[in-house]
Design a protein around this motif. Sequence first.
Motif, PDB file in Angstrom:
ATOM      1  N   HIS A   1     -21.934 -10.486  81.479  1.00 40.24           N
ATOM      2  CA  HIS A   1     -21.792 -11.188  80.209  1.00 40.24           C
ATOM      3  C   HIS A   1     -20.487 -11.973  80.059  1.00 40.24           C
ATOM      4  CE1 HIS A   1     -19.202  -7.987  78.766  1.00 40.24           C
ATOM      5  NE2 HIS A   1     -18.987  -8.693  77.674  1.00 40.24           N
TER       6      HIS A   1
ATOM      7  N   ILE B   1     -25.241  -7.553  72.616  1.00 39.44           N
ATOM      8  CA  ILE B   1     -24.328  -7.854  71.503  1.00 39.44           C
ATOM      9  C   ILE B   1     -23.692  -6.572  70.975  1.00 39.44           C
ATOM     10  CG2 ILE B   1     -24.201  -8.753  69.141  1.00 39.44           C
ATOM     11  CD1 ILE B   1     -26.525 -10.683  69.970  1.00 39.44           C
TER      12      ILE B   1
ATOM     13  N   SER C   1     -22.576 -14.412  69.374  1.00 41.78           N
ATOM     14  CA  SER C   1     -23.043 -14.703  68.016  1.00 41.78           C
ATOM     15  C   SER C   1     -23.329 -13.407  67.273  1.00 41.78           C
ATOM     16  CB  SER C   1     -24.296 -15.583  68.075  1.00 41.78           C
ATOM     17  OG  SER C   1     -24.008 -16.803  68.706  1.00 41.78           O
TER      18      SER C   1
ATOM     19  N   PHE D   1     -31.055 -11.585  67.180  1.00 41.92           N
ATOM     20  CA  PHE D   1     -31.829 -12.162  68.273  1.00 41.92           C
ATOM     21  C   PHE D   1     -32.908 -11.167  68.713  1.00 41.92           C
ATOM     22  CE2 PHE D   1     -27.668 -14.152  68.284  1.00 41.92           C
ATOM     23  CZ  PHE D   1     -27.980 -15.503  68.390  1.00 41.92           C
TER      24      PHE D   1
ATOM     25  N   ARG E   1     -25.598 -13.287  63.928  1.00 42.08           N
ATOM     26  CA  ARG E   1     -27.031 -13.600  63.929  1.00 42.08           C
ATOM     27  C   ARG E   1     -27.808 -12.465  64.579  1.00 42.08           C
ATOM     28  NH1 ARG E   1     -27.383 -18.991  66.892  1.00 42.08           N
ATOM     29  NH2 ARG E   1     -29.596 -18.686  66.528  1.00 42.08           N
TER      30      ARG E   1
ATOM     31  N   SER F   1     -30.506 -15.131  78.451  1.00 44.95           N
ATOM     32  CA  SER F   1     -30.605 -15.266  76.998  1.00 44.95           C
ATOM     33  C   SER F   1     -29.620 -14.331  76.305  1.00 44.95           C
ATOM     34  CB  SER F   1     -32.033 -14.962  76.537  1.00 44.95           C
ATOM     35  OG  SER F   1     -32.094 -14.941  75.126  1.00 44.95           O
TER      36      SER F   1
ATOM     37  N   GLN G   1     -26.089 -15.691  76.796  1.00 49.86           N
ATOM     38  CA  GLN G   1     -25.846 -16.880  75.987  1.00 49.86           C
ATOM     39  C   GLN G   1     -25.643 -16.530  74.516  1.00 49.86           C
ATOM     40  OE1 GLN G   1     -28.253 -20.246  76.856  1.00 49.86           O
ATOM     41  NE2 GLN G   1     -27.947 -21.162  74.844  1.00 49.86           N
ATOM     42  N   ASN G   2     -26.307 -15.490  74.030  1.00 50.54           N
ATOM     43  CA  ASN G   2     -26.247 -15.148  72.605  1.00 50.54           C
ATOM     44  C   ASN G   2     -25.220 -14.069  72.259  1.00 50.54           C
ATOM     45  OD1 ASN G   2     -28.276 -16.995  71.918  1.00 50.54           O
ATOM     46  ND2 ASN G   2     -29.857 -15.551  72.551  1.00 50.54           N
ATOM     47  N   HIS G   3     -24.560 -13.487  73.250  1.00 54.51           N
ATOM     48  CA  HIS G   3     -23.751 -12.296  72.967  1.00 54.51           C
ATOM     49  C   HIS G   3     -22.544 -12.532  72.072  1.00 54.51           C
ATOM     50  CE1 HIS G   3     -20.855 -13.425  76.187  1.00 54.51           C
ATOM     51  NE2 HIS G   3     -20.050 -12.552  75.583  1.00 54.51           N
TER      52      HIS G   3
ATOM     53  N   GLU H   1     -22.188 -19.654  76.778  1.00 59.44           N
ATOM     54  CA  GLU H   1     -23.090 -20.651  77.359  1.00 59.44           C
ATOM     55  C   GLU H   1     -22.812 -20.838  78.852  1.00 59.44           C
ATOM     56  OE1 GLU H   1     -21.179 -21.244  74.601  1.00 59.44           O
ATOM     57  OE2 GLU H   1     -22.734 -21.137  73.073  1.00 59.44           O
TER      58      GLU H   1
ATOM     59  N   ASP I   1     -31.553  -8.937  73.569  1.00 61.59           N
ATOM     60  CA  ASP I   1     -30.278  -9.604  73.309  1.00 61.59           C
ATOM     61  C   ASP I   1     -29.366  -8.732  72.450  1.00 61.59           C
ATOM     62  OD1 ASP I   1     -31.541 -11.722  74.595  1.00 61.59           O
ATOM     63  OD2 ASP I   1     -31.233 -13.161  72.974  1.00 61.59           O
ATOM     64  N   GLU I   2     -29.964  -8.058  71.489  1.00 59.73           N
ATOM     65  CA  GLU I   2     -29.196  -7.215  70.576  1.00 59.73           C
ATOM     66  C   GLU I   2     -28.510  -6.054  71.306  1.00 59.73           C
ATOM     67  OE1 GLU I   2     -28.628  -7.427  67.008  1.00 59.73           O
ATOM     68  OE2 GLU I   2     -29.124  -9.479  67.595  1.00 59.73           O
TER      69      GLU I   2
END
Length: 161
Positions: free
Chosen positions: A60, A121, A108, A113, A111, A101, A104-106, A75, A117-118
């Motif tokens: 990550h 995060i 945020s 996902f 938000r 995915s 890329q989202n970690h 990203e 993804d969660e």
Amino acid sequence: MKNRIEILREHIDEVILNMTDYYERRCAYIHLYGVSQACAMIALRRRENVELATMAGMLHDFYSYKYMDTENHAEKGAVLAREVLTELQLTSPAETDLICSAIQNHSSKDRTFSAFDEVLIDADVLQHYLYNFIEPFTNEYRKIRFKKLTKEFALEVDDER
């Protein structure tokens, strides 16, 4: 024959071991592998793919440590993770997409996902807490996520970070 996690660890270790700055090298090991282990624990609890979550945790922030660059690291990290997983031929295209995915989202934290993804995060939040639980969170969304994690894992935490 080595399993996929060990093959990926060897690849990551090769980069980390060549880092010249002792402090950054130590941070890389602690953070990447700490998040990886937190991913495994959370994935077990939530019945997500533990092996892929472990790999996502290892990768990550790999971009940040490899290039010593944190700008848009989520990203750029997803792009690097795809390159590494493809080069090492460790995952199917669908597994690669799942891992990338999450990477890329970690960042945020504000938000929500996919369930997979969660995992990453929340593992990132948990590792930051465990690394130095004396330091307060400066990000409100990390605080909110950590509070949910304490309930999910029945952790008794007295502080109001």
